[in-house]
Write a protein that holds these residues in place. Structure first.
Motif, PDB file in Angstrom:
ATOM      1  N   VAL A  84      30.541  36.394  32.669  1.00 11.53           N
ATOM      2  CA  VAL A  84      30.851  37.727  33.189  1.00 11.53           C
ATOM      3  C   VAL A  84      31.461  37.619  34.580  1.00 11.53           C
ATOM      4  O   VAL A  84      32.454  38.285  34.906  1.00 11.53           O
ATOM      5  CB  VAL A  84      29.584  38.606  33.203  1.00 11.53           C
ATOM      6  N   ALA A  85      30.879  36.773  35.437  1.00 12.41           N
ATOM      7  CA  ALA A  85      31.386  36.624  36.801  1.00 12.41           C
ATOM      8  C   ALA A  85      32.811  36.088  36.815  1.00 12.41           C
ATOM      9  O   ALA A  85      33.655  36.534  37.603  1.00 12.41           O
ATOM     10  CB  ALA A  85      30.464  35.700  37.605  1.00 12.41           C
ATOM     11  N   LYS A  86      33.105  35.128  35.924  1.00 15.39           N
ATOM     12  CA  LYS A  86      34.466  34.595  35.852  1.00 15.39           C
ATOM     13  C   LYS A  86      35.446  35.672  35.391  1.00 15.39           C
ATOM     14  O   LYS A  86      36.590  35.729  35.852  1.00 15.39           O
ATOM     15  CB  LYS A  86      34.496  33.404  34.898  1.00 15.39           C
ATOM     16  N   THR A  87      34.974  36.537  34.500  1.00 12.25           N
ATOM     17  CA  THR A  87      35.828  37.632  34.027  1.00 12.25           C
ATOM     18  C   THR A  87      36.131  38.603  35.157  1.00 12.25           C
ATOM     19  O   THR A  87      37.277  39.033  35.344  1.00 12.25           O
ATOM     20  CB  THR A  87      35.143  38.372  32.867  1.00 12.25           C
ATOM     21  N   LEU A  88      35.105  38.954  35.926  1.00 13.41           N
ATOM     22  CA  LEU A  88      35.297  39.910  37.019  1.00 13.41           C
ATOM     23  C   LEU A  88      36.179  39.334  38.122  1.00 13.41           C
ATOM     24  O   LEU A  88      36.826  40.088  38.849  1.00 13.41           O
ATOM     25  CB  LEU A  88      33.937  40.313  37.603  1.00 13.41           C
ATOM     26  N   ALA A  89      36.197  38.009  38.242  1.00  9.45           N
ATOM     27  CA  ALA A  89      37.024  37.376  39.266  1.00  9.45           C
ATOM     28  C   ALA A  89      38.460  37.147  38.815  1.00  9.45           C
ATOM     29  O   ALA A  89      39.304  36.743  39.616  1.00  9.45           O
ATOM     30  CB  ALA A  89      36.405  36.031  39.667  1.00  9.45           C
ATOM     31  N   GLU A  90      38.765  37.410  37.552  1.00 12.37           N
ATOM     32  CA  GLU A  90      40.102  37.181  37.019  1.00 12.37           C
ATOM     33  C   GLU A  90      41.094  38.161  37.647  1.00 12.37           C
ATOM     34  O   GLU A  90      40.870  39.370  37.655  1.00 12.37           O
ATOM     35  CB  GLU A  90      40.068  37.362  35.500  1.00 12.37           C
ATOM     36  N   PRO A  91      42.179  37.685  38.249  1.00 10.21           N
ATOM     37  CA  PRO A  91      43.098  38.558  38.988  1.00 10.21           C
ATOM     38  C   PRO A  91      43.631  39.745  38.194  1.00 10.21           C
ATOM     39  O   PRO A  91      43.746  40.846  38.738  1.00 10.21           O
ATOM     40  CB  PRO A  91      44.217  37.602  39.398  1.00 10.21           C
ATOM     41  N   SER A  92      43.964  39.551  36.922  1.00  9.28           N
ATOM     42  CA  SER A  92      44.516  40.671  36.153  1.00  9.28           C
ATOM     43  C   SER A  92      43.472  41.762  35.944  1.00  9.28           C
ATOM     44  O   SER A  92      43.798  42.954  35.964  1.00  9.28           O
ATOM     45  CB  SER A  92      45.039  40.181  34.797  1.00  9.28           C
ATOM     46  N   PHE A  93      42.214  41.368  35.759  1.00 11.42           N
ATOM     47  CA  PHE A  93      41.154  42.357  35.612  1.00 11.42           C
ATOM     48  C   PHE A  93      40.969  43.127  36.918  1.00 11.42           C
ATOM     49  O   PHE A  93      40.845  44.358  36.925  1.00 11.42           O
ATOM     50  CB  PHE A  93      39.840  41.687  35.208  1.00 11.42           C
TER      51      PHE A  93
END
Length: 321
Positions: free
Chosen positions: A269-278
Motif C-alpha cells: 500500500v505504501a509503495k502504491t501511495l508513493a507512486e508518482p502517477s497516483f
C-alpha cells in the motif's frame, strides 16, 4: 493532525513497522470493500488506487461495492473477515461518527479492525450553495435563517453522515435552525437546481461544479484555507472554530491481523501511495496523500473518536443501527 501532511509521501514506501519482517506470501487478490455505491467520487478514488496497486505489487485488486445502512454493511463484513491480507475496508471519517451516533453498532469502529493507513486527507467540508442563489456569504445564510427560522434547508448524504454532522455543528455554532434533508446518495443535483439550499461536501468531490459556476463555496472547515479554494474563508476565520470535521479516506483490515501480514500488506500500500502517477491524480482532485503507518493511524483514530464522543452527543443526532 490533518492541518499538515501526515507523512512525507516520497518516503512512504520506506516506512516500516517496529517488528521483525516476516516472509509472508499474501493471497493473489486484494478485495477493497467500498461501503458506498459505485460511480461516486469515493468509489472512483478506490478504483484509481486498485489499478495502481495492481501495477505496483502484481496482485490482483478488485473494488467490491457494499453500500447500505450508513456504510455498516460493508464495514461489518470486513470486521468478520479472515485477517490474511485478502480484504480491506475503504472508509471515511463517517466510520468513526457511526461509532458515536449508532446505539447498536455491530462492531467497535477501531477495536474490531486492524488500522492499516490513511490514504489521503482533503480540505475539509465546503458549505455550498447554487451559483445563482441569493446567498453570497455565511453571513447571508445566518441572516436568512434567523429571519425565517426552519425555512432554510441543508442536504446531506444520509442521517448521521459526516455531511450531516458538519451541518448540525454549523447550525449549533451559528445559533440558527436549519432543516436537515438526508439523501441516500449525493444531493448535488438538487442543490444545483435549488430544490434544497445548502450542502456540505469536500471540495475534491465538487471542484468541477465550482469551476463551471454551478456551485459556489461560502466557507470551509479546517484551520486554514484550502489550496483549491484560496478565496473561500474558513469557519474559524468567521468566528466558528467549532465547525470542523476531518475529511479523510483510510483503509482498515480485519481484526487481529498477524504482524507479518500487516507489514507485507502495508508495504504494498505504501509503495502504491508513493507512486508518482497516483500522487498526481490525487492532488489533481485536491487530495493530500498520506501513507501514515498503522500505529500512527491507529493513534489518530483513537484521538478522533475521543473528540467525537465529546462534541457529537449534544447535537442530538440519532441513528438506527
Amino acid at each position: 493532525m490533518l492541518n499538515r501532511r501526515e507523512a512525507l509521501v516520497g518516503a512512504a514506501a520506506s516506512l516500516t513497522l517496529p517488528f521483525a519482517r516476516a516472509n509472508v506470501q499474501l493471497p493473489d487478490t486484494l478485495r477493497i470493500v467500498v461501503p458506498f455505491s459505485a460511480g461516486g467520487a469515493l468509489d472512483g478514488m478506490a478504483r484509481i488506487f486498485a489499478e495502481t496497486y495492481r501495477q505496483i505489487t502484481g496482485r490482483n485488486c478488485i473494488v467490491d461495492n457494499k453500500p447500505g445502512a450508513a456504510t455498516t454493511i460493508g464495514a461489518a463484513e470486513v470486521s468478520r473477515a479472515k485477517p490474511d491480507g485478502s480484504v480491506v475496508l475503504w472508509t471515511t471519517g463517517g466510520h468513526l461518527t457511526n461509532g458515536v451516533l449508532m446505539k447498536k453498532l455491530p462492531y467497535h469502529p477501531i477495536n474490531s479492525f486492524t488500522p492499516l493507513t490513511m490514504v489521503y486527507s482533503t480540505d475539509g467540508f465546503a458549505l455550498l450553495h447554487r451559483a445563482n442563489g441569493p446567498f453570497n456569504s455565511v453571513a447571508d445564510v445566518i441572516a436568512a435563517a434567523k429571519k425565517n427560522p426552519g425555512k432554510i434547508g441543508y442536504a446531506s448524504s444520509g442521517n448521521g453522515n459526516t455531511t450531516h454532522v458538519v451541518g448540525a455543528l454549523f447550525a449549533r455554532n451559528a445559533g440558527i435552525e436549519l432543516i436537515h434533508v438526508p439523501y441516500k446518495s449525493t444531493p448535488l443535483t438538487d442543490v444545483i437546481s435549488g430544490v434544497v439550499d445548502l450542502t456540505f461536501i469536500a471540495p475534491s468531490s465538487v471542484m468541477q461544479y465550482i469551476e463551471s459556476k454551478r456551485l459556489k463555496a461560502l466557507a470551509i472547515t479546517g484551520s486554514k484555507r484550502a489550496e483549491t479554494l484560496p478565496d473561500v474563508p474558513t469557519f474559524a476565520e468567521l468566528g466558528m472554530p467549532g465547525v470542523d470535521i476531518s475529511a479523510w479516506i483510510g483503509m482498515l483490515a480485519p481484526p487481529k491481523m498477524p504482524a507479518g501480514v500487516l507489514q507485507a500488506l502495508f508495504d504494498g500500500v505504501a509503495k502504491t501511495l508513493a507512486e508518482p502517477s497516483f500522487q498526481t491524480k490525487m492532488t489533481g482532485f485536491g487530495n493530500k496523500v498520506s501513507g501514515m503507518p498503522p500505529q500512527q493511524f491507529s493513534a489518530y483514530l483513537e484521538k478522533e473518536l475521543a473528540l467525537y464522543q465529546r462534541v457529537l452527543p449534544p447535537l442530538g443526532i440519532e441513528m438506527d443501527s
